[in-house]
Design an enzyme around this catalytic site. Structure first.
Site, PDB file in Angstrom:
ATOM      1  N   TYR A 126       3.517   9.873  -0.249  1.00  0.00           N
ATOM      2  CA  TYR A 126       4.686   9.163   0.235  1.00  0.00           C
ATOM      3  C   TYR A 126       6.425   9.523   0.377  1.00  0.00           C
ATOM      4  O   TYR A 126       7.098   9.499   0.319  1.00  0.00           O
ATOM      5  CB  TYR A 126       4.320   7.939   0.583  1.00  0.00           C
ATOM      6  CG  TYR A 126       3.535   7.513   1.160  1.00  0.00           C
ATOM      7  CD1 TYR A 126       2.233   8.300   1.611  1.00  0.00           C
ATOM      8  CD2 TYR A 126       2.711   5.623   1.118  1.00  0.00           C
ATOM      9  CE1 TYR A 126       1.201   7.945   2.283  1.00  0.00           C
ATOM     10  CE2 TYR A 126       1.647   5.600   1.587  1.00  0.00           C
ATOM     11  CZ  TYR A 126       0.280   6.676   1.889  1.00  0.00           C
ATOM     12  OH  TYR A 126      -0.510   6.182   2.877  1.00  0.00           O
ATOM     13  N   ASP A 177       0.619  -1.110   0.280  1.00  0.00           N
ATOM     14  CA  ASP A 177      -0.185   0.149   0.025  1.00  0.00           C
ATOM     15  C   ASP A 177       0.393   1.074  -0.113  1.00  0.00           C
ATOM     16  O   ASP A 177       1.552   2.230   0.869  1.00  0.00           O
ATOM     17  CB  ASP A 177      -0.696  -0.206   1.171  1.00  0.00           C
ATOM     18  CG  ASP A 177      -2.036   0.861   1.061  1.00  0.00           C
ATOM     19  OD1 ASP A 177      -2.841   1.153   0.823  1.00  0.00           O
ATOM     20  OD2 ASP A 177      -1.034   2.407   1.803  1.00  0.00           O
ATOM     21  N   LYS A 219      -1.953   6.110  -5.073  1.00  0.00           N
ATOM     22  CA  LYS A 219      -3.270   7.193  -4.627  1.00  0.00           C
ATOM     23  C   LYS A 219      -3.251   8.260  -5.015  1.00  0.00           C
ATOM     24  O   LYS A 219      -2.124   9.287  -5.545  1.00  0.00           O
ATOM     25  CB  LYS A 219      -3.144   6.999  -2.688  1.00  0.00           C
ATOM     26  CG  LYS A 219      -3.159   5.796  -2.179  1.00  0.00           C
ATOM     27  CD  LYS A 219      -2.909   6.367  -0.523  1.00  0.00           C
ATOM     28  CE  LYS A 219      -3.487   4.912   0.033  1.00  0.00           C
ATOM     29  NZ  LYS A 219      -1.622   4.124   0.601  1.00  0.00           N
ATOM     30  N   HIS A 260      -7.171  10.240  -2.408  1.00  0.00           N
ATOM     31  CA  HIS A 260      -6.422  10.286  -1.409  1.00  0.00           C
ATOM     32  C   HIS A 260      -6.511  11.671  -0.974  1.00  0.00           C
ATOM     33  O   HIS A 260      -7.110  12.653  -1.516  1.00  0.00           O
ATOM     34  CB  HIS A 260      -4.841  10.388  -1.968  1.00  0.00           C
ATOM     35  CG  HIS A 260      -3.879   9.705  -0.774  1.00  0.00           C
ATOM     36  ND1 HIS A 260      -2.604  10.125  -0.706  1.00  0.00           N
ATOM     37  CD2 HIS A 260      -4.569   9.144   0.643  1.00  0.00           C
ATOM     38  CE1 HIS A 260      -2.196   9.911   0.701  1.00  0.00           C
ATOM     39  NE2 HIS A 260      -2.989   8.819   1.136  1.00  0.00           N
TER      40      HIS A 260
END
Ligand code: A2P
Length: 387
Positions: free
Chosen positions: A123, A118, A148, A181
């Protein structure tokens, strides 16, 4: 005196035949009464053993100590989506797995047996995740890869470019799950030089996109197109509360959301959302299941977690992850530590009484979100308003 005579005083030997009789008394009525008394005595004396075997399991009863993980049933490793596809119940979460550590975490996870990763564009580690995936010989079809769509790219004309960027960094032609997201601004990421806000955000500006926030249908429609193009297998929602789910699904969707990724842990168990999701066939994914970096220590020290840990001889993290799966959610524990990555995939069925004890403890206190960025983003509303 034979062994049987010595240790079973109710046993005797017939003088004439030499056969053993089960009772000393030859009167049939007295014999019956004695038999009844004997049965009652046996029943009463064996009750504590029956109770012990039921509550501790046979191993515990035999060894006079607690049960260990080798006697616990394993939990299902997959859930079946409405489409019939089986999605792994535990994924490696890579939020807050930094550069130089995330690649090894992914490699360790794949070796340990994880088949679900995930990640997200925001990130800022997708390139390293992609490089780790490239070194593995696991076929794409066996893996479930998530990325996302960041808030800045919700405008339909921006979506494909954002998706393509993630695909290229991950080294794949398609994603299994692509989420709408929202997340935090990361000052360390070169490609996130603009300040971001949750929900929809106008391209490369700091202006909240009120229209797309209020109605994400145009975003959804574009994502549906990308499903048809083969770049996405499932469009997924994230951080959607009941109101936002209803708002989205009131549209004539070509593809329904199959999964909603939300914060679920001991501190924020969201029983109502879970119930509603189950009733509507929407699978929940639990992010920050251990309470994230901030709260993990506190989560592992919850008295109920500790007591189940010592009773079942599994680790506190395994108790929490197992509980999350028994609540019927996918769990996304993040770790960059090899031993923990392996440990977090080993899930066991908690006995019903322990599951209920933990569920009661989690749902009895005032809910407290570990992740709520509304204040930090200085939003004019709470992102989780109405959840
Ligand atoms: P680390 O990454 O250093 O191993 P969450 O999954 O709720 O986001 O929590 C992540 C935090 O929990 C990280 O700090 C991670 O540390 C820690 N963690 C992950 N697995 C375990 C485990 N099995 N035991 C203890 N801490 C863990």
């Amino acid at each position: 005196m034979s062994f049987s005579q010595k240790y079973h005083p109710l046993l005797t030997v017939d003088k004439d035949t030499g056969e053993q009789e089960s009772l000393q008394c030859r009167d049939p009525r007295k014999r019956r009464s004695l038999l009844v008394i004997a049965v009652i005595i046996i029943m009463f004396t064996s009750l504590p053993f029956v109770h012990m075997i039921r509550s501790r399991g046979f191993w515990g009863a035999c060894h006079g100590s607690q049960r260990n993980s080798s006697t616990l049933a394993k939990l299902p490793s997959h859930y079946t989506l409405p489409s019939g596809d089986n999605i792994p119940s535990v994924a490696l979460g890579v939020w807050q797995a930094g550069k130089g550590e995330v690649g090894n975490a992914v490699k360790t996870a794949l070796t340990a047996g994880y088949r679900h990763i995930d990640g997200a564009w925001i990130y800022c580690n997708e390139e390293e995740v992609g490089q780790a995936l490239k070194t593995s010989s696991i076929p794409c079809e066996e893996l479930w890869l998530t990325s996302k769509l960041w808030n800045t790219f919700h405008a339909p004309e921006d979506i494909e470019t954002a998706l393509d960027q993630s695909l290229s960094m991950l080294g794949t032609n398609y994603l299994d799950l692509y989420l709408i997201h929202w997340g935090s601004y990361s000052p360390t990421c070169a490609s996130c030089l603009f300040r971001t806000r949750p929900v929809a955000f106008k391209t490369c500006t700091t202006i909240l996109d009120g229209d797309l926030t209020a109605d994400p249908y145009p975003t959804w429609q574009k994502l549906e197109e990308l499903v048809d193009k083969g770049k996405i297998r499932y469009i997924v929602i994230s951080n959607f509360n009941t109101r936002r789910i209803k708002n989205l699904t009131a549209n004539n969707l070509k593809y329904q959301p199959a999964v909603n990724q939300v914060e679920l842990n001991f501190w924020n168990p969201q029983p109502e959302l879970l119930k509603l999701s189950k009733e509507n066939g929407l699978l929940l994914e639990a992010y920050s299941p251990l309470g994230s970096d901030k709260q993990v220590g506190k989560s592992l020290s919850v008295p109920e977690v500790k007591s189940i840990t010592s009773k079942l001889r599994i680790t506190p993290a395994q108790v929490i992850i197992s509980w999350s799966i028994q609540r019927s959610t996918i769990v996304l524990p993040k770790s960059i530590t090899p031993s923990r990555i392996t440990e977090n995939l080993e899930v066991f069925e908690l006995p019903q009484e322990d599951f209920e004890r933990l569920e009661k403890a989690a749902t009895s206190h005032t809910p407290q979100r570990v992740v709520n960025l509304s204040a930090g983003w200085k939003l004019p509303f709470d992102v989780f308003d109405g959840q």
